[in-house]
Design a protein around this motif. Sequence first.
Motif, short mmCIF file in Angstrom:
data_model
loop_
_atom_site.label_atom_id
_atom_site.label_comp_id
_atom_site.label_asym_id
_atom_site.label_seq_id
_atom_site.Cartn_x
_atom_site.Cartn_y
_atom_site.Cartn_z
N GLY A 90 0.72 -1.41 -0.01
CA GLY A 90 0.02 0.06 -0.16
C GLY A 90 0.78 1.30 -0.11
O GLY A 90 0.49 2.26 0.59
N LEU A 91 2.01 1.04 -0.53
CA LEU A 91 3.01 2.33 -0.35
C LEU A 91 3.05 3.05 -1.75
O LEU A 91 2.80 2.24 -2.70
N HIS A 92 3.45 4.29 -1.83
CA HIS A 92 3.81 4.85 -2.89
C HIS A 92 5.36 4.99 -3.32
O HIS A 92 6.03 5.42 -2.67
N VAL A 93 5.61 4.32 -4.60
CA VAL A 93 7.07 4.23 -4.88
C VAL A 93 7.31 5.61 -5.76
O VAL A 93 7.02 5.74 -6.91
N SER A 94 8.55 6.35 -5.25
CA SER A 94 8.77 7.52 -6.06
C SER A 94 10.10 7.16 -6.99
O SER A 94 10.34 7.86 -7.90
N LEU A 95 10.95 6.31 -6.39
CA LEU A 95 12.06 5.92 -7.06
C LEU A 95 12.44 4.58 -6.96
O LEU A 95 12.33 3.90 -5.81
N THR A 96 12.72 3.95 -8.13
CA THR A 96 13.31 2.43 -8.22
C THR A 96 14.60 2.32 -8.77
O THR A 96 14.83 2.87 -9.79
N GLY A 97 15.63 1.99 -7.75
CA GLY A 97 16.82 1.89 -8.25
C GLY A 97 17.16 0.77 -9.15
O GLY A 97 16.48 -0.03 -9.20
N THR A 98 18.52 0.93 -9.82
CA THR A 98 18.85 0.10 -10.78
C THR A 98 20.10 -0.61 -10.62
O THR A 98 20.74 -1.19 -11.46
N SER A 99 20.72 -0.41 -9.33
CA SER A 99 21.81 -0.98 -9.09
C SER A 99 21.85 -1.54 -7.59
O SER A 99 21.21 -2.49 -7.42
N ASP A 100 22.55 -0.70 -6.57
CA ASP A 100 22.51 -1.79 -5.11
C ASP A 100 22.10 -0.38 -4.33
O ASP A 100 21.69 0.64 -4.81
N ALA A 101 22.23 -0.78 -3.05
CA ALA A 101 21.75 0.28 -1.95
C ALA A 101 22.60 1.23 -2.10
O ALA A 101 22.15 2.41 -1.59
N ALA A 102 24.10 1.18 -2.12
CA ALA A 102 24.97 2.43 -2.25
C ALA A 102 24.35 3.48 -2.99
O ALA A 102 24.34 4.61 -3.06
N SER A 103 24.24 2.81 -4.44
CA SER A 103 23.68 3.64 -5.43
C SER A 103 22.34 4.37 -5.37
O SER A 103 22.16 5.57 -5.64
N LEU A 104 21.40 3.47 -4.57
CA LEU A 104 20.06 4.14 -4.34
C LEU A 104 20.24 5.43 -3.37
O LEU A 104 19.63 6.42 -3.46
#
Length: 223
Positions: A90-104
């Motif tokens: 039920g959350l709103h996603v504004s950004l989906t990463g394309t690499s790893d946690a550090a990049s996010l």
Amino acid sequence: MSRPVAILRPEPGNAATAARVEASGWTAIRLPLFEVHGRAWQAPDPAEFDALVLTSANAARHAGAEITKLAGLPVLAVGIATADAAREAGLHVSLTGTSDAASLLADARAMGVSRALHLAGRDRLATSPAITHTITVYASDALDHDPVVTRELSGAVALLHSPRAARRLAELADAAGLNRSGVRLAALSAAVARAAGAGWDTVAVATTPDDASLLDAAQSVLG
């Protein structure tokens, strides 16, 4: 004849990935290395934060009803699977990463995020000045496997979804006397591949951190 593909991630992801492996006509070895369970927690006042960071789909899957209290915060998800799990919660996603946690987290800072809440696992590595508070909402406990079972990975392609799984595979292989040179790896990211250490036959790295790309990487080393 292609090599079998070993799925090491915990449930429910293990079954989902195994189904994709078998749908591709490959033989799946289901060998989850961890068992995930939720932890009791209380959601803080969302007004204290400017974003919600999720670096694992397990955070959304195992957070329980408390996570709905944070539905007003924009979610920064590490990858497609995490974004999907967040939406299902039920959350709103504004950004989906394309690499790893550090990049996010680097992207989060570039976006101006400075007061993020991180819902995470007990065994975590991600840190950033953008995160002002972290709450443990799930734990992943290692499962023991008989050395005989571990040695069944000889000649297989093992799928690695996380650095912790990579390190655990290396530990189990060495304890079982499994020759690393007899196992090929497909890793979700370069960081995951590095965590596995050296000595494996071949290591392929997914181009993006999602199951489809990981299976593409596995296919490249199946022959």
